[in-house]
Motif scaffolding. Structure first.
Motif, PDB file in Angstrom:
ATOM      1  N   GLN A  83      63.850  49.974  60.088  1.00  0.00           N
ATOM      2  CA  GLN A  83      64.842  48.869  59.826  1.00  0.00           C
ATOM      3  C   GLN A  83      64.281  47.495  60.231  1.00  0.00           C
ATOM      4  O   GLN A  83      64.991  46.540  59.559  1.00  0.00           O
ATOM      5  CB  GLN A  83      65.889  49.318  60.925  1.00  0.00           C
ATOM      6  N   LEU A  84      63.553  47.279  61.033  1.00  0.00           N
ATOM      7  CA  LEU A  84      63.003  45.871  61.121  1.00  0.00           C
ATOM      8  C   LEU A  84      62.411  45.319  59.807  1.00  0.00           C
ATOM      9  O   LEU A  84      62.471  44.122  59.596  1.00  0.00           O
ATOM     10  CB  LEU A  84      62.192  45.578  62.425  1.00  0.00           C
ATOM     11  N   GLN A  85      61.614  46.145  59.440  1.00  0.00           N
ATOM     12  CA  GLN A  85      60.820  45.789  57.909  1.00  0.00           C
ATOM     13  C   GLN A  85      61.823  45.495  57.029  1.00  0.00           C
ATOM     14  O   GLN A  85      61.753  44.578  56.341  1.00  0.00           O
ATOM     15  CB  GLN A  85      60.022  47.138  57.772  1.00  0.00           C
ATOM     16  N   ALA A  86      62.904  46.447  56.877  1.00  0.00           N
ATOM     17  CA  ALA A  86      63.614  46.413  55.937  1.00  0.00           C
ATOM     18  C   ALA A  86      64.642  44.978  56.007  1.00  0.00           C
ATOM     19  O   ALA A  86      64.756  44.109  55.121  1.00  0.00           O
ATOM     20  CB  ALA A  86      64.803  47.514  55.840  1.00  0.00           C
ATOM     21  N   THR A  87      65.100  44.782  57.529  1.00  0.00           N
ATOM     22  CA  THR A  87      65.953  43.439  57.635  1.00  0.00           C
ATOM     23  C   THR A  87      65.106  42.072  57.383  1.00  0.00           C
ATOM     24  O   THR A  87      65.436  41.239  56.912  1.00  0.00           O
ATOM     25  CB  THR A  87      66.569  43.357  59.126  1.00  0.00           C
ATOM     26  N   GLY A  88      63.784  42.336  57.852  1.00  0.00           N
ATOM     27  CA  GLY A  88      62.876  41.236  57.608  1.00  0.00           C
ATOM     28  C   GLY A  88      62.561  40.872  56.419  1.00  0.00           C
ATOM     29  O   GLY A  88      62.189  39.711  56.023  1.00  0.00           O
ATOM     30  N   GLU A  89      62.901  41.606  55.158  1.00  0.00           N
ATOM     31  CA  GLU A  89      62.619  41.292  53.841  1.00  0.00           C
ATOM     32  C   GLU A  89      63.844  40.477  53.395  1.00  0.00           C
ATOM     33  O   GLU A  89      63.772  39.692  52.160  1.00  0.00           O
ATOM     34  CB  GLU A  89      62.623  42.542  53.028  1.00  0.00           C
ATOM     35  N   SER A  90      64.959  40.434  54.158  1.00  0.00           N
ATOM     36  CA  SER A  90      66.243  39.638  53.600  1.00  0.00           C
ATOM     37  C   SER A  90      66.445  38.669  54.767  1.00  0.00           C
ATOM     38  O   SER A  90      66.927  37.407  54.299  1.00  0.00           O
ATOM     39  CB  SER A  90      67.277  40.711  53.630  1.00  0.00           C
ATOM     40  N   VAL A  91      66.146  38.803  56.130  1.00  0.00           N
ATOM     41  CA  VAL A  91      66.345  37.739  56.993  1.00  0.00           C
ATOM     42  C   VAL A  91      65.228  37.552  57.710  1.00  0.00           C
ATOM     43  O   VAL A  91      64.642  38.453  58.239  1.00  0.00           O
ATOM     44  CB  VAL A  91      67.547  38.166  57.916  1.00  0.00           C
ATOM     45  N   PRO A  92      64.619  36.275  57.988  1.00  0.00           N
ATOM     46  CA  PRO A  92      63.500  36.189  58.700  1.00  0.00           C
ATOM     47  C   PRO A  92      63.945  36.584  60.172  1.00  0.00           C
ATOM     48  O   PRO A  92      64.851  36.324  60.777  1.00  0.00           O
ATOM     49  CB  PRO A  92      63.323  34.572  58.768  1.00  0.00           C
ATOM     50  N   ILE A  93      62.740  37.152  60.863  1.00  0.00           N
ATOM     51  CA  ILE A  93      62.864  37.720  62.317  1.00  0.00           C
ATOM     52  C   ILE A  93      61.780  36.941  63.202  1.00  0.00           C
ATOM     53  O   ILE A  93      60.714  37.190  62.742  1.00  0.00           O
ATOM     54  CB  ILE A  93      62.849  39.184  62.483  1.00  0.00           C
ATOM     55  N   THR A  94      62.281  36.441  64.203  1.00  0.00           N
ATOM     56  CA  THR A  94      61.181  35.650  65.065  1.00  0.00           C
ATOM     57  C   THR A  94      61.227  36.437  66.122  1.00  0.00           C
ATOM     58  O   THR A  94      62.229  36.459  66.990  1.00  0.00           O
ATOM     59  CB  THR A  94      61.505  34.157  65.104  1.00  0.00           C
ATOM     60  N   LEU A  95      60.208  36.460  67.017  1.00  0.00           N
ATOM     61  CA  LEU A  95      60.249  37.010  68.360  1.00  0.00           C
ATOM     62  C   LEU A  95      59.221  36.189  69.073  1.00  0.00           C
ATOM     63  O   LEU A  95      58.258  35.805  68.917  1.00  0.00           O
ATOM     64  CB  LEU A  95      59.441  38.625  68.112  1.00  0.00           C
ATOM     65  N   LEU A  96      59.830  35.957  70.443  1.00  0.00           N
ATOM     66  CA  LEU A  96      59.151  35.326  71.456  1.00  0.00           C
ATOM     67  C   LEU A  96      58.967  36.281  72.660  1.00  0.00           C
ATOM     68  O   LEU A  96      59.661  37.142  72.748  1.00  0.00           O
ATOM     69  CB  LEU A  96      60.098  34.340  72.206  1.00  0.00           C
ATOM     70  N   PRO A  97      57.672  36.262  73.178  1.00  0.00           N
ATOM     71  CA  PRO A  97      57.372  37.217  74.300  1.00  0.00           C
ATOM     72  C   PRO A  97      58.204  36.683  75.488  1.00  0.00           C
ATOM     73  O   PRO A  97      58.521  35.787  75.679  1.00  0.00           O
ATOM     74  CB  PRO A  97      55.745  36.693  74.320  1.00  0.00           C
ATOM     75  N   GLY A  98      58.507  37.536  76.334  1.00  0.00           N
ATOM     76  CA  GLY A  98      59.125  37.534  77.655  1.00  0.00           C
ATOM     77  C   GLY A  98      58.180  37.881  78.814  1.00  0.00           C
ATOM     78  O   GLY A  98      57.061  38.005  78.419  1.00  0.00           O
TER      79      GLY A  98
END
Length: 446
Positions: A83-98
């Protein structure tokens, strides 16, 4: 949700803590997270999803190292990464480390592996995003916490105090949790601050693990302990002949009740005797402990307080950012698991909360019984957008039924009657679109 956004819209989530040893690998909110990602996949907005730290519980994996942890994540939660892969095709997904997934900043391979699922891993302590003439500052927040701060961010071998707690306590709890009468020990990761863990353990033992016959035998005494102490004092005054009226009156009333009065009298005598012994022992113990405490404080053994203020360090950090970057409208962080919005110097300090279970301590209505910890979910995404009058911050609630019905016993409910928590997410807030003059002047100088 508001539909008057003009320009980019940022959705922010944090503190998912997905993964870990054994029972910690259970993700109670997986369906809700998938549903949220599916909705983002079809949005008409100019949106970006920012996962502001602690997406994964890499600290809580203690039997594998390095990228093996990521392999376990993709094998254990294939639907999430699909689902991350599918959503990322439409909306940019940015991840910061915690802090819990700080290893993401230590290995460049994580950037490549996450990119396969359309997730852009930024190996930095913070990032900014523009929104109109203003900007938003994003950081997880652990760098403001001395127990979880990294002096050398991105160093795979640096281990702050919080690392040892999570690898030795939290992970151990995940491995032992299913041995209880029900699977509760894994919720230790939801306790904040960690200094509350001993009281939480005592509470869960008393209300869940203690033999029921023993528990119901001691509840009346503990519930009436305060009254028993008072009666013990009155009994002492009666024995010394200082004030006999209360005891004499009580004996006279109970004598008229026959067998019932005798039974009540017996219970009162037992309670008073036990309470009296506790008072006699407790008074000298109190003075000894107080003297020990003063001695320890005099030597400065415990000068470092492990409890971190959940707000003050972040307010100070936000003021520094606002001073250095006056165009910043919002300082957005996570880490403390407490959703909230605070106005700081005319700007907003925003906490994105957590997707883990939250536990709310409630003291019992009487006696010296252990407190009750009510569970709840406050699943949410913070939505930040430009609106005609400025920058709007609002919380999109993702519904999930409260687990209280299954996890709070009838005894706990009765003992905290009228004290059940009703957690609510913050209301919509707006920061003015006007950039402070200091920001305009500094921009002109550049």
């Amino acid at each position: 949700m508001a539909d008057d956004a003009d320009g980019p819209v940022y959705y922010v989530i944090s503190d998912l803590h997905i993964g870990g040893d054994e029972q910690l690998g259970e993700v109670d909110f997986l369906d809700e997270l998938l549903g949220f990602l599916e909705r983002l996949e079809t949005t008409d907005e100019d949106a970006e999803l920012l996962i502001n730290g602690d997406a994964f519980g890499l600290w809580e994996f203690t039997e594998v190292d390095g990228l093996e942890k990521f392999d376990i994540l993709t094998e254990r939660y294939p639907e999430l990464f699909e689902q991350l892969q599918a959503t990322g095709e439409s909306v940019p997904i940015t991840l910061l480390p915690g802090n819990h997934d700080s290893e993401l900043a230590a290995y460049d391979e994580y950037v490549e592996r996450l990119a396969e699922y359309n997730v852009d891993l930024v190996q930095s302590e913070s990032i900014t995003r523009s929104i109109g003439d203003r900007t938003i500052w994003f950081e997880h927040g652990h760098q403001q916490d001395p127990n979880n701060r990294f002096e050398d961010f991105g160093n795979a071998y640096e281990t702050p105090l919080g690392y040892f707690y999570n690898t030795h306590v939290t992970s151990r709890a995940g491995r032992l949790s299913d041995r209880g009468r029900y699977n509760w020990l894994k919720d230790v990761q939801a306790i904040t601050p960690t200094e509350r863990v001993p009281r939480w353990l005592l509470s869960k033992y008393f209300y869940r693990e203690m033999n029921p016959l023993l528990r119901y035998a001691v509840i009346p005494f503990l519930l009436l302990f305060n009254i028993s102490v008072l009666l013990a004092v009155l009994a002492g005054l009666d024995v010394m002949g200082i004030w006999t009226m209360p005891v004499a009156t009580t004996d006279a009333v109970l004598a008229r009740l026959g067998l019932v009065g005798e039974a009540v009298h017996f219970l009162l005598v037992v309670n008073v005797a036990v309470a009296g012994m506790i008072i006699l022992i407790g008074i000298p113990v109190y003075f000894v402990l107080r003297d020990v405490g003063e001695t320890v404080e005099r030597f400065g053994i415990f000068e470092t307080d492990l409890t971190v203020d959940p707000e003050e360090p972040y307010e100070e950090a936000a003021r520094e950012v606002f001073a250095d970057r006056p165009e910043t409208a919002v300082f957005c962080y996570g880490h403390t698991h407490r959703p909230g919005v605070t106005e700081v110097d005319g700007r907003l300090l925003v906490n994105t909360g957590t997707w883990l279970k939250r536990l709310h301590r409630r003291d019992v209505v009487a006696g010296v019984l252990p407190p009750v910890f009510y569970p709840s979910y406050q699943l949410c995404a913070v939505r930040i957008s430009a609106v005609p009058d400025g920058v709007a911050v609002e919380y999109e609630e993702i519904g999930k039924p409260s687990p209280s019905a299954e996890e709070i016993t009838l005894t706990e409910r009765l003992l905290t009657l009228g004290r059940e928590p009703t957690p609510e997410l913050p209301e919509r807030s707006v920061v003015s679109a006007r950039v402070p003059e200091s920001a305009s002047a500094s921009t002109a100088d550049e």
